[in-house]
Design an enzyme around this catalytic site. Sequence first.
Site, PDB file in Angstrom:
ATOM      1  N   HIS A 155      -7.744   1.883   1.068  1.00 46.46           N
ATOM      2  CA  HIS A 155      -7.801   1.584   2.509  1.00 46.46           C
ATOM      3  C   HIS A 155      -8.679   2.604   3.259  1.00 46.46           C
ATOM      4  O   HIS A 155      -8.213   3.279   4.180  1.00 46.46           O
ATOM      5  CB  HIS A 155      -6.388   1.530   3.103  1.00 46.46           C
ATOM      6  CG  HIS A 155      -6.315   0.654   4.321  1.00 46.46           C
ATOM      7  ND1 HIS A 155      -5.262  -0.167   4.596  1.00 46.46           N
ATOM      8  CD2 HIS A 155      -7.178   0.460   5.359  1.00 46.46           C
ATOM      9  CE1 HIS A 155      -5.471  -0.814   5.734  1.00 46.46           C
ATOM     10  NE2 HIS A 155      -6.637  -0.436   6.212  1.00 46.46           N
ATOM     11  N   GLU A 169       0.840  -1.206   0.000  1.00 50.38           N
ATOM     12  CA  GLU A 169       0.000   0.000   0.000  1.00 50.38           C
ATOM     13  C   GLU A 169       0.863   1.240   0.000  1.00 50.38           C
ATOM     14  O   GLU A 169       1.719   1.365   0.879  1.00 50.38           O
ATOM     15  CB  GLU A 169      -0.928  -0.016   1.220  1.00 50.38           C
ATOM     16  CG  GLU A 169      -1.923  -1.159   1.139  1.00 50.38           C
ATOM     17  CD  GLU A 169      -2.989  -1.137   2.237  1.00 50.38           C
ATOM     18  OE1 GLU A 169      -2.979  -0.216   3.078  1.00 50.38           O
ATOM     19  OE2 GLU A 169      -3.826  -2.035   2.236  1.00 50.38           O
TER      20      GLU A 169
HETATM   21  P1  NAD Z   1     -11.769  -9.467  14.984  1.00 49.42           P
HETATM   22  O1  NAD Z   1     -10.551  -9.889  15.698  1.00 49.42           O
HETATM   23  O2  NAD Z   1     -12.977  -9.065  15.769  1.00 49.42           O
HETATM   24  O3  NAD Z   1     -12.227 -10.628  13.971  1.00 49.42           O
HETATM   25  C1  NAD Z   1     -11.334 -11.337  13.183  1.00 49.42           C
HETATM   26  C2  NAD Z   1     -11.876 -12.756  13.037  1.00 49.42           C
HETATM   27  O4  NAD Z   1     -11.026 -13.473  12.141  1.00 49.42           O
HETATM   28  C3  NAD Z   1     -11.877 -13.525  14.368  1.00 49.42           C
HETATM   29  O5  NAD Z   1     -13.196 -13.949  14.690  1.00 49.42           O
HETATM   30  C4  NAD Z   1     -10.974 -14.705  14.085  1.00 49.42           C
HETATM   31  O6  NAD Z   1     -11.416 -15.903  14.709  1.00 49.42           O
HETATM   32  C5  NAD Z   1     -11.078 -14.810  12.569  1.00 49.42           C
HETATM   33  N1  NAD Z   1     -10.020 -15.613  11.982  1.00 49.42           N
HETATM   34  C6  NAD Z   1      -8.735 -15.758  12.387  1.00 49.42           C
HETATM   35  N2  NAD Z   1      -8.107 -16.658  11.595  1.00 49.42           N
HETATM   36  C7  NAD Z   1      -9.019 -17.061  10.668  1.00 49.42           C
HETATM   37  C8  NAD Z   1      -8.970 -17.963   9.586  1.00 49.42           C
HETATM   38  N3  NAD Z   1      -7.871 -18.665   9.320  1.00 49.42           N
HETATM   39  N4  NAD Z   1     -10.082 -18.130   8.835  1.00 49.42           N
HETATM   40  C9  NAD Z   1     -11.216 -17.447   9.110  1.00 49.42           C
HETATM   41  N5  NAD Z   1     -11.327 -16.585  10.148  1.00 49.42           N
HETATM   42  C10 NAD Z   1     -10.239 -16.397  10.918  1.00 49.42           C
HETATM   43  O7  NAD Z   1     -11.320  -8.294  14.003  1.00 49.42           O
HETATM   44  P2  NAD Z   1     -12.244  -7.220  13.262  1.00 49.42           P
HETATM   45  O8  NAD Z   1     -12.246  -5.961  14.041  1.00 49.42           O
HETATM   46  O9  NAD Z   1     -13.528  -7.856  12.874  1.00 49.42           O
HETATM   47  O10 NAD Z   1     -11.331  -6.958  11.954  1.00 49.42           O
HETATM   48  C11 NAD Z   1     -11.382  -7.845  10.858  1.00 49.42           C
HETATM   49  C12 NAD Z   1     -10.331  -7.453   9.836  1.00 49.42           C
HETATM   50  O11 NAD Z   1     -10.590  -6.142   9.343  1.00 49.42           O
HETATM   51  C13 NAD Z   1      -8.897  -7.426  10.358  1.00 49.42           C
HETATM   52  O12 NAD Z   1      -8.048  -7.979   9.380  1.00 49.42           O
HETATM   53  C14 NAD Z   1      -8.612  -5.950  10.513  1.00 49.42           C
HETATM   54  O13 NAD Z   1      -7.235  -5.683  10.398  1.00 49.42           O
HETATM   55  C15 NAD Z   1      -9.389  -5.390   9.339  1.00 49.42           C
HETATM   56  N6  NAD Z   1      -9.728  -3.957   9.395  1.00 49.42           N
HETATM   57  C16 NAD Z   1      -9.668  -3.254   8.241  1.00 49.42           C
HETATM   58  C17 NAD Z   1      -9.982  -1.910   8.241  1.00 49.42           C
HETATM   59  C18 NAD Z   1      -9.930  -1.101   6.973  1.00 49.42           C
HETATM   60  O14 NAD Z   1      -9.672   0.084   7.040  1.00 49.42           O
HETATM   61  N7  NAD Z   1     -10.180  -1.690   5.830  1.00 49.42           N
HETATM   62  C19 NAD Z   1     -10.352  -1.266   9.446  1.00 49.42           C
HETATM   63  C20 NAD Z   1     -10.442  -2.043  10.613  1.00 49.42           C
HETATM   64  C21 NAD Z   1     -10.129  -3.393  10.574  1.00 49.42           C
END
Ligand code: NAD
Length: 316
Positions: free
Chosen positions: A275, A257
């Site tokens: 992003h 990125e």
């Molecule tokens: P979270 O920790 O609440 O949820 C993540 C989930 O992924 C968990 O339930 C976990 O069990 C699951 N997981 C882990 N390994 C896995 C696998 N192998 N297969 C399937 N599921 C699996 O996190 P969240 O707050 O829901 O965030 C989710 C994602 O979004 C993260 O990657 C975070 O970095 C990303 N995010 C992106 C932005 C953006 O600006 N686009 C903003 C915030 C978060």
Amino acid sequence: MKILVSDKLAEEALEVLRKEAEVDYFEPTPEELLEVIEKYDAIIVRSRTKVRADAIEKGKNLRVIGRAGVGVDNIDVKKATEKGIPVVNAPRGSTHSVAELVFGHMLSLARHLAYADRSMREGKWEKKKLKGIELQDKTLGLIGFGRIGQEVWKLAKVFGMKCIAFDPYIPEDFIKEKGAEPGSLEDVLRNADFISIHALLTDETKHMISDEQLGMMKKSAYIINCARGGIIDEDALYKALKEGEIAGAALDVFENEPPGKTPLFELDNIVFTPHLGASTKEAQIRAGVTTAEQVLKVLRGEKPDFIVNPEVLEQK
Ligand code: NAD
């Protein structure tokens, strides 16, 4: 009590802090940070400021480090833990914003919004070519059923969608309680019309969507990644889109990125955002205010609700 806010923070968050503490708000260089940090009981950062081991060492009076957001890659949490300093954050601040962006992408794919906009600007009127589909009655496939995955499902219900969710770390009964159907990764890939990724980026999830997995998807299906770049193998995605193995994709996150010159830009059946998941006014305010509250809680000697290194509380 003196707090240094060293990255841009919502005014609402500063107001919360100023009710109980003296607040200095400026953006120091790494060298300046080392010079001033000793004066402060707390520091609050977003992603610009790096709170490295040397700054933590110099921060003789530091009692808490706040990160107004989720990721703490810019903070040396190990060092903070060694020093018994809690690192607090705001993990739910952007949950709803990311979920809404997923719907922006889903609707854009279903109704060819981004392409239609480009085509009209070129003077075209491609009404027949741009027939879309509804979200209603379609199956949403979630990879990751954590905070954001669950929020996406909450919104999807309003659109009349069904849901299969794959998350190896969430009990199947919990997924059922939320009204979704638990399934394997393959169940999601083979059956969903829209797949949305909400897993963390780990060794296990890196390139978890590659040639084989894209090959399992319906030709009419779409895939969206608003989680972390690298979960989808971008070379494999390019091939699948180019050869019509899947209908389309949307990416908010990239392996690099910014992604530079990627061949994905040549394709019409993919939509991009830089992003933007957490980039809303509301998410910034929520993250700032929550972090301000967490920092004040620690300074008052209370237990914070969101702490990255809870082991420091046990040390006390
Ligand atoms: P979270 O920790 O609440 O949820 C993540 C989930 O992924 C968990 O339930 C976990 O069990 C699951 N997981 C882990 N390994 C896995 C696998 N192998 N297969 C399937 N599921 C699996 O996190 P969240 O707050 O829901 O965030 C989710 C994602 O979004 C993260 O990657 C975070 O970095 C990303 N995010 C992106 C932005 C953006 O600006 N686009 C903003 C915030 C978060």
